[in-house]
Write a protein that holds these residues in place. Structure first.
Motif, mmCIF file in Angstrom:
data_model
loop_
_atom_site.group_PDB
_atom_site.id
_atom_site.type_symbol
_atom_site.label_atom_id
_atom_site.label_comp_id
_atom_site.label_asym_id
_atom_site.label_seq_id
_atom_site.Cartn_x
_atom_site.Cartn_y
_atom_site.Cartn_z
ATOM 1 N N HIS A 1 100.791 -56.838 25.618
ATOM 2 C CA HIS A 1 99.333 -56.969 25.721
ATOM 3 C C HIS A 1 98.715 -55.669 26.211
ATOM 4 O O HIS A 1 97.620 -55.288 25.764
ATOM 5 C CB HIS A 1 98.974 -58.128 26.664
ATOM 6 N N HIS A 2 99.397 -54.988 27.118
ATOM 7 C CA HIS A 2 98.888 -53.697 27.592
ATOM 8 C C HIS A 2 98.850 -52.683 26.449
ATOM 9 O O HIS A 2 97.853 -51.951 26.281
ATOM 10 C CB HIS A 2 99.761 -53.177 28.733
ATOM 11 N N ALA A 3 99.923 -52.614 25.638
ATOM 12 C CA ALA A 3 99.951 -51.689 24.501
ATOM 13 C C ALA A 3 98.894 -52.068 23.473
ATOM 14 O O ALA A 3 98.219 -51.187 22.896
ATOM 15 C CB ALA A 3 101.342 -51.694 23.864
ATOM 16 N N HIS A 4 98.713 -53.370 23.222
ATOM 17 C CA HIS A 4 97.728 -53.822 22.247
ATOM 18 C C HIS A 4 96.317 -53.423 22.684
ATOM 19 O O HIS A 4 95.514 -52.914 21.881
ATOM 20 C CB HIS A 4 97.837 -55.337 22.099
ATOM 21 N N THR A 5 96.011 -53.633 23.954
ATOM 22 C CA THR A 5 94.691 -53.265 24.468
ATOM 23 C C THR A 5 94.473 -51.759 24.411
ATOM 24 O O THR A 5 93.388 -51.276 24.053
ATOM 25 C CB THR A 5 94.540 -53.773 25.908
ATOM 26 N N LEU A 6 95.515 -51.010 24.762
ATOM 27 C CA LEU A 6 95.411 -49.552 24.767
ATOM 28 C C LEU A 6 95.142 -49.007 23.372
ATOM 29 O O LEU A 6 94.335 -48.080 23.182
ATOM 30 C CB LEU A 6 96.704 -48.963 25.334
ATOM 31 N N LEU A 7 95.770 -49.570 22.368
ATOM 32 C CA LEU A 7 95.576 -49.098 20.996
ATOM 33 C C LEU A 7 94.207 -49.493 20.454
ATOM 34 O O LEU A 7 93.581 -48.736 19.701
ATOM 35 C CB LEU A 7 96.689 -49.651 20.105
ATOM 36 N N LEU A 8 93.722 -50.696 20.822
ATOM 37 C CA LEU A 8 92.388 -51.088 20.376
ATOM 38 C C LEU A 8 91.316 -50.180 20.969
ATOM 39 O O LEU A 8 90.310 -49.869 20.306
ATOM 40 C CB LEU A 8 92.120 -52.542 20.766
ATOM 41 N N LYS B 1 108.194 -49.815 33.623
ATOM 42 C CA LYS B 1 107.153 -50.560 32.909
ATOM 43 C C LYS B 1 106.502 -49.703 31.840
ATOM 44 O O LYS B 1 106.096 -50.215 30.782
ATOM 45 C CB LYS B 1 106.113 -51.067 33.918
ATOM 46 N N ALA B 2 106.393 -48.394 32.098
ATOM 47 C CA ALA B 2 105.868 -47.515 31.062
ATOM 48 C C ALA B 2 106.790 -47.491 29.851
ATOM 49 O O ALA B 2 106.318 -47.418 28.698
ATOM 50 C CB ALA B 2 105.683 -46.102 31.621
ATOM 51 N N GLN B 3 108.093 -47.565 30.072
ATOM 52 C CA GLN B 3 109.031 -47.637 28.952
ATOM 53 C C GLN B 3 108.833 -48.924 28.149
ATOM 54 O O GLN B 3 108.926 -48.919 26.903
ATOM 55 C CB GLN B 3 110.470 -47.564 29.476
ATOM 56 N N LEU B 4 108.536 -50.025 28.842
ATOM 57 C CA LEU B 4 108.297 -51.279 28.128
ATOM 58 C C LEU B 4 107.035 -51.191 27.277
ATOM 59 O O LEU B 4 107.005 -51.651 26.127
ATOM 60 C CB LEU B 4 108.191 -52.426 29.135
ATOM 61 N N VAL B 5 105.969 -50.609 27.838
ATOM 62 C CA VAL B 5 104.731 -50.459 27.063
ATOM 63 C C VAL B 5 104.970 -49.548 25.865
ATOM 64 O O VAL B 5 104.500 -49.822 24.746
ATOM 65 C CB VAL B 5 103.619 -49.903 27.972
ATOM 66 N N LEU B 6 105.694 -48.470 26.073
ATOM 67 C CA LEU B 6 106.001 -47.547 24.981
ATOM 68 C C LEU B 6 106.794 -48.242 23.882
ATOM 69 O O LEU B 6 106.551 -48.032 22.684
ATOM 70 C CB LEU B 6 106.777 -46.352 25.539
ATOM 71 N N ALA B 7 107.751 -49.095 24.270
ATOM 72 C CA ALA B 7 108.556 -49.793 23.263
ATOM 73 C C ALA B 7 107.724 -50.769 22.447
ATOM 74 O O ALA B 7 107.963 -50.972 21.253
ATOM 75 C CB ALA B 7 109.708 -50.525 23.944
ATOM 76 N N MET B 8 106.733 -51.386 23.071
ATOM 77 C CA MET B 8 105.905 -52.367 22.361
ATOM 78 C C MET B 8 104.788 -51.728 21.551
ATOM 79 O O MET B 8 104.098 -52.407 20.785
ATOM 80 C CB MET B 8 105.303 -53.349 23.374
ATOM 81 N N GLY B 9 104.551 -50.427 21.697
ATOM 82 C CA GLY B 9 103.440 -49.787 21.013
ATOM 83 C C GLY B 9 103.559 -49.822 19.506
ATOM 84 O O GLY B 9 102.558 -49.945 18.789
ATOM 85 N N GLY B 10 104.768 -49.711 18.963
ATOM 86 C CA GLY B 10 104.943 -49.713 17.515
ATOM 87 C C GLY B 10 104.584 -51.038 16.887
ATOM 88 O O GLY B 10 103.836 -51.094 15.894
#
Length: 644
Positions: free
Chosen positions: A562-569, A467-476
Motif C-alpha cells: 500500500h505504501h508503494a502504491h500510494t507513492l507511485l500514484l 521496511k524500505a526493502q519491502l516497499v522497494l520489492a512491492m514497487g514493481g
C-alpha cells in the motif's frame, strides 16, 4: 630419474627385446641374399667351368660363380662330387657341421622369452602402484607435497584479511625460530582452523604460511580420507602424520575438513563408521600419547557448525581464524594484487571499483578482473579500461546480457513500468540504498532489473532499512496494477514476492521486530535438530503461533504494498517519464534515473554515436496509451546484501 624417464627406459628395453626375438627366429639370416640353385644346375655349371669356389658343410654347398654371383644349394650323398670339383680346378673349402647361429644368439634366443615376460610383469606392477589405482598402497596417504614448481606464495600475495594474517604470523615465527617460544615454556598451537565464506582466500592463506616459513607444505582434501572400506581413512591419517614427522617442521593443510570431521553420531540412521574411525585417528594423532612436534595442522571449512566438538577443543585446533569477506579497503588491495598482470588504462581506479563491489569475496574480485580482461581482449583492445570493469561488474552482479531474446512491444512496456516502479520506490523511500543501474535488457534469468548498491559496507540493517526493502520489492507489482489494471498484471514479481516474504519472516522469527510476537526466535516446524544421541523434529512452534506468524508476515507485506502504491500514484508523471526513458535507452544509470525523476535532461557521450543509447537524451513526456496489456516475466530487483 623421474617416473617418466623410468617408464620410457622400460618401454625401450621391451621394444629392443621384442625386435631381437623377432630376428632370432628368422631363418637364414643374411643368406637370403644368395641365389638358390638346383643341384642339377649346379652340376651343369661345374661341367661348363662357370664355378669359381665352393664351401662344403655337410650337405649344404655355397659358393661363387666366375661372374661374381653367390649361390647356395643342397647336395645329396654324391661320392663323385669332390673329384668332379677338383678335376675342374675349383677352389673347395670344407667346414665341419655345427649348430645354426652364434653362441650369443643362442643364449639370447633361450633367455629372451623369460626376460620379455619379466619386463611386462614389472610394467604392470608399476602401473598398479601409480595413479588412483594403488593396489599395493591402498592405505597410503594421498597428501601432495607443494613445491616451488607450483609457485611460492607469501603474505604479499594475500590482501584484505590483515587480522587473519596477524594471527597466523605467530605460526610462521615459530617455524622459523622455535626456541624463541619454547625457552619460556610456551607451546605453539598444534592446529589452526580457517573459517569463512567460500572464496575468501583460506587455501591461499595456508599456502602463504608455508611460503613465509619456507617449510614443506603437504596438502590434502578431507574427502581423500574417506573410502568405502572401513579403516582405510585411519590408515591414511597415520601415514600422513608419519610423512609429516619425517619432514618436520612442516605444515599439513586439510581442505574442506567438514567432509571427515562431522559431528559423530549425528544424522538419521547413525553415523558413518569409516568417517568416524578416520576422525578418531585424527584426534589421537593431534593430541594423543605420541607428540608430533613440528607438525602443524591447518584446516579450512565454511561449515564450522557441523564439526565435532572434540576436534575444536584446546590441544587440537587451538585457534579458529575467521577469514571474512573484505571491507572496502581490503577489496581495493585485493584488486591491486589481481591487477598486477593486467595492462590497465589510465582511467582505471581500484578505489572506485572497490566502493561499487560491497559483499564481494576475494574470488569474486579475481573473477571481476578476469572478466574485464576477457571483455577487452574480445574487443581487440591492448589495455583494460574502466568501461570494461563496469561491464564486467554488471555481468557478475546481474548476469550476461541476452539481447537475442525476442520480446514483444507489450512485454517491453510492462517490463519498463515494472522497473520504473522499483526505481521510484528506491529513490523516494527513506532508508533505501542508492540506485546503481536500471535496465530492461534481459540478463541471466531476469527480463529486467533495478540494481541497488549500498554506499558503504553494511554489517547490519535497521528496521527502517528492511521496511524500505519491502516497499522497494512491492514497487514493481504496484506499478503494473496502476498502469495495466489488476486483471492484467504479469508474473514478473515472483522473485520480488519471495524476497519480501523472506525479509518479513526473518523480521518476525529471527530479528524480534514484531510487537505482537516479541523478541523470540521461532523455528520452523519439521526442522530436524540433534538432541543428545537422537534426531528429533522441532515442535517449538504451535499451530496458533504459526498462524500468528503468517498473519504478521501478511500485514508487513500488505503495508509495504500500500505504501508503494500510494507513492507511485503521487508520482505518476515521474513513473511515465522513467518508463519511457527505459523504453528508449534500455539502460539508465542511477544519476540518469534521478535526473529523469526531477524532469531534467541528460547527455550521453560514448564512442559509438550511431547507437541509440548514445544519443543526446531529453526526458520524454509522452504518456503511454491506456488499455490492458499482458506482461512477461521480470526479475526486477537486486537487493543489497541481507542482514544476519
Amino acid at each position: 630419474m623421474n617416473n617418466f624417464g623410468r617408464n620410457l627406459a622400460l618401454w625401450v628395453i621391451i621394444i629392443v627385446l621384442a625386435v631381437l626375438l623377432f630376428l632370432a627366429f628368422q631363418p637364414g639370416g643374411a643368406q637370403h641374399a644368395s641365389q638358390q640353385l638346383a643341384y642339377s644346375d649346379f652340376i651343369t655349371d661345374v661341367d661348363q667351368d662357370k664355378v669359381r669356389s665352393v664351401v662344403v658343410q655337410n650337405h649344404d654347398i655355397t659358393g661363387t660363380l666366375k661372374d661374381g654371383t653367390s649361390f647356395e644349394t643342397y647336395a645329396p650323398a654324391d661320392p663323385n662330387l669332390i673329384p668332379r670339383l677338383t678335376a675342374k680346378k675349383i677352389e673347395v673349402v670344407a667346414k665341419p657341421m655345427e649348430a645354426d647361429g652364434s653362441p650369443i644368439l643362442r643364449a639370447i634366443t633361450s633367455w629372451l622369452p623369460l626376460v620379455f615376460l619379466l619386463g611386462i610383469g614389472i610394467l604392470f606392477f608399476r602401473q598398479m602402484q601409480s595413479g588412483n589405482g594403488r593396489a599395493m598402497g591402498f592405505g597410503k596417504s594421498r597428501a601432495r607435497l607443494l613445491t616451488e614448481k607450483q609457485g611460492r606464495v607469501t603474505f604479499e600475495d594475500v590482501a584484505g584479511i590483515d587480522e587473519a594474517k596477524s594471527e597466523l604470523q605467530e605460526i610462521v615465527d615459530f617455524l622459523k625460530d622455535p626456541q624463541k617460544f619454547t625457552r619460556l615454556g610456551g607451546k605453539i598451537p598444534k592446529g589452526a582452523l580457517l573459517v569463512g565464506p567460500p572464496g575468501t582466500g583460506k587455501t591461499l592463506l595456508a599456502r602463504a604460511i608455508a611460503g613465509e616459513a619456507n617449510v614443506p607444505f603437504f596438502t590434502i582434501s578431507g574427502s581423500d580420507f574417506v573410502e568405502m572400506f572401513v579403516g582405510v581413512g585411519a590408515s591414511r591419517v597415520r601415514d600422513m602424520f608419519e610423512q609429516g614427522k619425517k619432514s618436520a617442521p612442516c605444515i599439513i593443510f586439510i581442505d574442506e575438513i567438514d567432509a571427515v570431521g562431522r559431528h559423530r553420531g549425528a544424522g538419521l540412521g547413525g553415523g558413518n563408521d569409516e568417517r568416524e574411525q578416520t576422525l578418531n585417528q585424527m584426534l589421537v594423532e593431534m593430541d594423543g600419547f605420541e607428540s608430533n612436534e613440528g607438525v602443524i595442522l591447518i584446516a579450512a571449512t565454511n561449515r564450522p557448525d557441523v564439526l565435532d566438538p572434540a576436534l575444536l577443543r584446546p590441544g587440537r585446533f587451538d585457534r579458529q581464524v575467521v577469514v571474512p569477506n573484505p571491507d572496502v579497503a581490503g577489496r581495493e588491495r585485493i584488486l591491486r594484487v589481481h591487477m598486477r598482470k593486467v595492462p590497465l588504462a589510465s582511467d582505471v581506479d581500484p578505489k572506485v571499483i572497490a566502493r561499487g563491489t560491497p559483499g564481494f569475496s576475494g574470488a569474486d574480485l579475481a573473477n571481476l578482473v578476469n572478466e574485464a580482461a576477457l571483455l577487452a581482449a574480445r574487443l581487440g583492445k591492448r589495455t583494460v579500461a574502466m568501461l570494461e570493469f563496469d561491464n564486467a561488474k554488471d555481468k557478475v552482479l546481474m548476469g550476461a546480457e541476452r539481447r537475442s531474446l525476442v520480446m514483444t512491444d507489450e512485454e517491453k512496456r510492462m517490463t519498463a513500468y515494472h522497473e520504473a516502479g522499483h526505481a521510484i520506490c528506491a529513490l523516494l523511500t527513506a532508508g533505501s540504498d542508492p540506485i546503481h543501474k536500471a535496465t530492461i535488457i534481459p540478463r541471466g534469468r531476469a527480463l529486467g532489473m533495478v540494481q541497488i548498491l549500498p554506499e558503504g559496507d553494511r554489517i547490519a540493517m535497521s528496521r527502517m532499512q528492511i521496511k524500505a526493502q519491502l516497499v522497494l520489492a512491492m514497487g514493481g507489482r504496484a506499478a503494473e496494477e496502476i498502469i495495466f489494471g489488476a486483471d492484467n498484471v504479469g508474473t514478473g514479481a515472483s522473485s520480488d514476492i519471495k524476497m519480501a516474504t523472506n525479509y518479513a519472516r526473518r523480521m518476525i522469527t529471527e530479528w524480534g521486530m514484531s510487537e505482537k510476537l516479541g523478541m523470540i526466535a521461532y523455528g520452523d516446524n519439521g526442522q530436524e535438530v540433534f538432541l543428545g544421541h537422537s534426531v528429533t523434529q522441532n515442535k517449538n512452534v504451535s499451530e496458533q503461533t504459526a498462524r500468528e506468524i503468517d498473519r504478521e508476515i501478511k500485514q508487513l507485506i500488505d503495508a509495504a504494498y500500500h505504501h508503494a502504491h500510494t507513492l507511485l500514484l503521487e508520482n505518476i508523471d515521474a513513473l511515465h517519464r522513467i518508463a519511457q526513458a527505459l523504453l528508449e535507452y534500455e539502460t539508465l544509470s542511477g544519476d540518469e534515473v534521478g535526473k529523469v525523476l526531477r524532469g531534467e535532461t541528460f547527455e550521453r557521450v560514448e564512442v559509438d554515436d550511431s547507437a541509440p543509447e548514445n544519443r543526446r537524451a531529453s526526458v520524454p513526456t509522452i504518456r503511454p496509451e491506456k488499455g490492458p496489456e499482458t506482461g512477461g516475466e521480470t526479475d526486477a530487483l537486486t537487493p543489497s546484501p541481507q542482514p544476519g
